[in-house]
Design a protein around this motif. Structure first.
Motif, PDB file in Angstrom:
ATOM      1  N   UNK A 124      -1.950   5.558  -1.124  1.00 25.92           N
ATOM      2  CA  UNK A 124      -3.190   5.144  -1.794  1.00 25.92           C
ATOM      3  C   UNK A 124      -3.043   5.285  -3.308  1.00 25.92           C
ATOM      4  N   UNK A 125      -2.469   6.364  -3.771  1.00 22.86           N
ATOM      5  CA  UNK A 125      -2.278   6.582  -5.203  1.00 22.86           C
ATOM      6  C   UNK A 125      -1.336   5.529  -5.790  1.00 22.86           C
ATOM      7  N   UNK A 173       2.374   9.742  13.592  1.00 27.66           N
ATOM      8  CA  UNK A 173       1.900  10.292  12.325  1.00 27.66           C
ATOM      9  C   UNK A 173       1.788   9.189  11.279  1.00 27.66           C
ATOM     10  N   UNK A 174       2.811   8.357  11.184  1.00 26.22           N
ATOM     11  CA  UNK A 174       2.791   7.243  10.229  1.00 26.22           C
ATOM     12  C   UNK A 174       1.724   6.232  10.631  1.00 26.22           C
ATOM     13  N   UNK A 175       1.618   5.951  11.919  1.00 23.05           N
ATOM     14  CA  UNK A 175       0.603   5.002  12.394  1.00 23.05           C
ATOM     15  C   UNK A 175      -0.795   5.485  12.047  1.00 23.05           C
ATOM     16  N   UNK A 176      -1.035   6.787  12.169  1.00 22.50           N
ATOM     17  CA  UNK A 176      -2.345   7.348  11.832  1.00 22.50           C
ATOM     18  C   UNK A 176      -2.640   7.156  10.339  1.00 22.50           C
ATOM     19  N   UNK A 177      -1.644   7.390   9.503  1.00 23.66           N
ATOM     20  CA  UNK A 177      -1.826   7.198   8.058  1.00 23.66           C
ATOM     21  C   UNK A 177      -2.098   5.729   7.743  1.00 23.66           C
ATOM     22  N   UNK A 178      -1.367   4.826   8.375  1.00 26.86           N
ATOM     23  CA  UNK A 178      -1.570   3.391   8.150  1.00 26.86           C
ATOM     24  C   UNK A 178      -2.975   2.976   8.601  1.00 26.86           C
ATOM     25  N   UNK A 179      -3.433   3.500   9.731  1.00 23.78           N
ATOM     26  CA  UNK A 179      -4.793   3.154  10.199  1.00 23.78           C
ATOM     27  C   UNK A 179      -5.840   3.631   9.196  1.00 23.78           C
ATOM     28  N   UNK A 180      -5.655   4.840   8.657  1.00 23.20           N
ATOM     29  CA  UNK A 180      -6.593   5.369   7.667  1.00 23.20           C
ATOM     30  C   UNK A 180      -6.553   4.534   6.387  1.00 23.20           C
ATOM     31  N   UNK A 181      -5.367   4.137   5.964  1.00 26.16           N
ATOM     32  CA  UNK A 181      -5.234   3.298   4.769  1.00 26.16           C
ATOM     33  C   UNK A 181      -5.894   1.939   4.976  1.00 26.16           C
ATOM     34  N   UNK A 182      -5.764   1.409   6.172  1.00 30.18           N
ATOM     35  CA  UNK A 182      -6.399   0.130   6.471  1.00 30.18           C
ATOM     36  C   UNK A 182      -7.924   0.285   6.486  1.00 30.18           C
ATOM     37  N   UNK A 183      -8.405   1.365   7.071  1.00 21.06           N
ATOM     38  CA  UNK A 183      -9.849   1.621   7.106  1.00 21.06           C
ATOM     39  C   UNK A 183     -10.401   1.781   5.695  1.00 21.06           C
ATOM     40  N   UNK A 243      -9.265   0.193   3.157  1.00 26.31           N
ATOM     41  CA  UNK A 243      -9.079  -1.055   2.434  1.00 26.31           C
ATOM     42  C   UNK A 243      -7.885  -1.072   1.501  1.00 26.31           C
ATOM     43  N   UNK A 244      -7.020  -0.080   1.606  1.00 24.89           N
ATOM     44  CA  UNK A 244      -5.853  -0.005   0.731  1.00 24.89           C
ATOM     45  C   UNK A 244      -4.762  -0.952   1.214  1.00 24.89           C
ATOM     46  N   UNK A 245      -4.609  -1.043   2.529  1.00 24.59           N
ATOM     47  CA  UNK A 245      -3.610  -1.949   3.092  1.00 24.59           C
ATOM     48  C   UNK A 245      -4.280  -2.861   4.112  1.00 24.59           C
ATOM     49  N   UNK A 260       0.636  -4.694   4.450  1.00 22.53           N
ATOM     50  CA  UNK A 260       0.785  -5.047   3.044  1.00 22.53           C
ATOM     51  C   UNK A 260      -0.294  -4.360   2.218  1.00 22.53           C
ATOM     52  N   UNK A 261       0.004  -4.107   0.935  1.00 20.22           N
ATOM     53  CA  UNK A 261      -1.014  -3.591   0.030  1.00 20.22           C
ATOM     54  C   UNK A 261      -2.073  -4.680  -0.111  1.00 20.22           C
ATOM     55  N   UNK A 262      -3.327  -4.291   0.100  1.00 19.07           N
ATOM     56  CA  UNK A 262      -4.434  -5.249   0.121  1.00 19.07           C
ATOM     57  C   UNK A 262      -4.841  -5.671  -1.282  1.00 19.07           C
ATOM     58  N   UNK A 263      -5.385  -6.872  -1.347  1.00 19.24           N
ATOM     59  CA  UNK A 263      -5.967  -7.362  -2.596  1.00 19.24           C
ATOM     60  C   UNK A 263      -7.303  -6.687  -2.799  1.00 19.24           C
ATOM     61  N   UNK A 264      -7.784  -6.705  -4.002  1.00 17.61           N
ATOM     62  CA  UNK A 264      -9.085  -6.114  -4.276  1.00 17.61           C
ATOM     63  C   UNK A 264      -8.936  -4.773  -4.951  1.00 17.61           C
ATOM     64  N   UNK A 265     -10.057  -4.176  -5.230  1.00 19.17           N
ATOM     65  CA  UNK A 265     -10.085  -2.926  -5.956  1.00 19.17           C
ATOM     66  C   UNK A 265     -10.070  -1.746  -4.992  1.00 19.17           C
ATOM     67  N   UNK A 266      -8.877  -1.262  -4.683  1.00 12.64           N
ATOM     68  CA  UNK A 266      -8.736  -0.142  -3.751  1.00 12.64           C
ATOM     69  C   UNK A 266      -9.431   1.106  -4.295  1.00 12.64           C
ATOM     70  N   UNK A 267      -9.422   1.262  -5.601  1.00 14.79           N
ATOM     71  CA  UNK A 267     -10.050   2.425  -6.211  1.00 14.79           C
ATOM     72  C   UNK A 267     -11.560   2.435  -5.948  1.00 14.79           C
TER      73      UNK A 267
END
Length: 126
Positions: free
Chosen positions: A24-25, A54-64, A66-68, A77-84
């Motif tokens: 995310x950072x 463990x990685x799948x859990x992190x990816x699911x959280x990142x997707x939730x 809106x980061x990926x 993929x890194x998502x478009x938009x303002x992740x911040x």
């Protein structure tokens, strides 16, 4: 460009959370540009010495958050938009839910935020 993640096995922070925070950072600060293809779950798990779950859990959280975005078999993929902005909105929502569970009214919740902001940034009045 490559994704450089370090997992501290001695940290009190869970590995999936360390992974989530670091990706995310990197995305928020632009070191991972929009559209950057992340390694596969299995590939990153092997690289970091973690379980694939463990990685799948992190990816699911990142997707939730809106980061990926995951595009099926094409990968993540890194998502478009303002992740911040999305991350701030998620934190604000979590705060509101927590204060409601604790029984605080809106005025008390706002006062707590104002006090935390003054502590972190100083008093804007002077």
């Amino acid at each position: 460009m490559s994704l450089e993640i370090t997992i501290d096995a001695d940290s009190a922070t869970a590995p999936y959370e360390q992974l989530h925070r670091q990706i995310a950072l990197e995305a928020r600060e632009g070191r991972l540009p929009v559209g950057y293809k992340l390694p596969t779950v299995r590939g990153l798990a092997e690289q970091l010495g973690l379980a694939a779950n463990t990685v799948a859990k992190a990816y699911r959280a990142l997707e939730a958050d809106g980061v990926i975005e995951t595009r099926g078999r094409h990968g993540s993929f890194v998502a478009a938009g303002d992740a911040r902005a999305r991350e701030v909105a998620a934190a604000a929502t979590a705060y509101v839910e927590r204060t409601r569970r604790l029984g605080l009214d809106q005025q008390a919740a706002r006062a707590a935020v104002e006090e935390a902001l003054r502590a972190a940034y100083g008093d804007p009045r002077g």
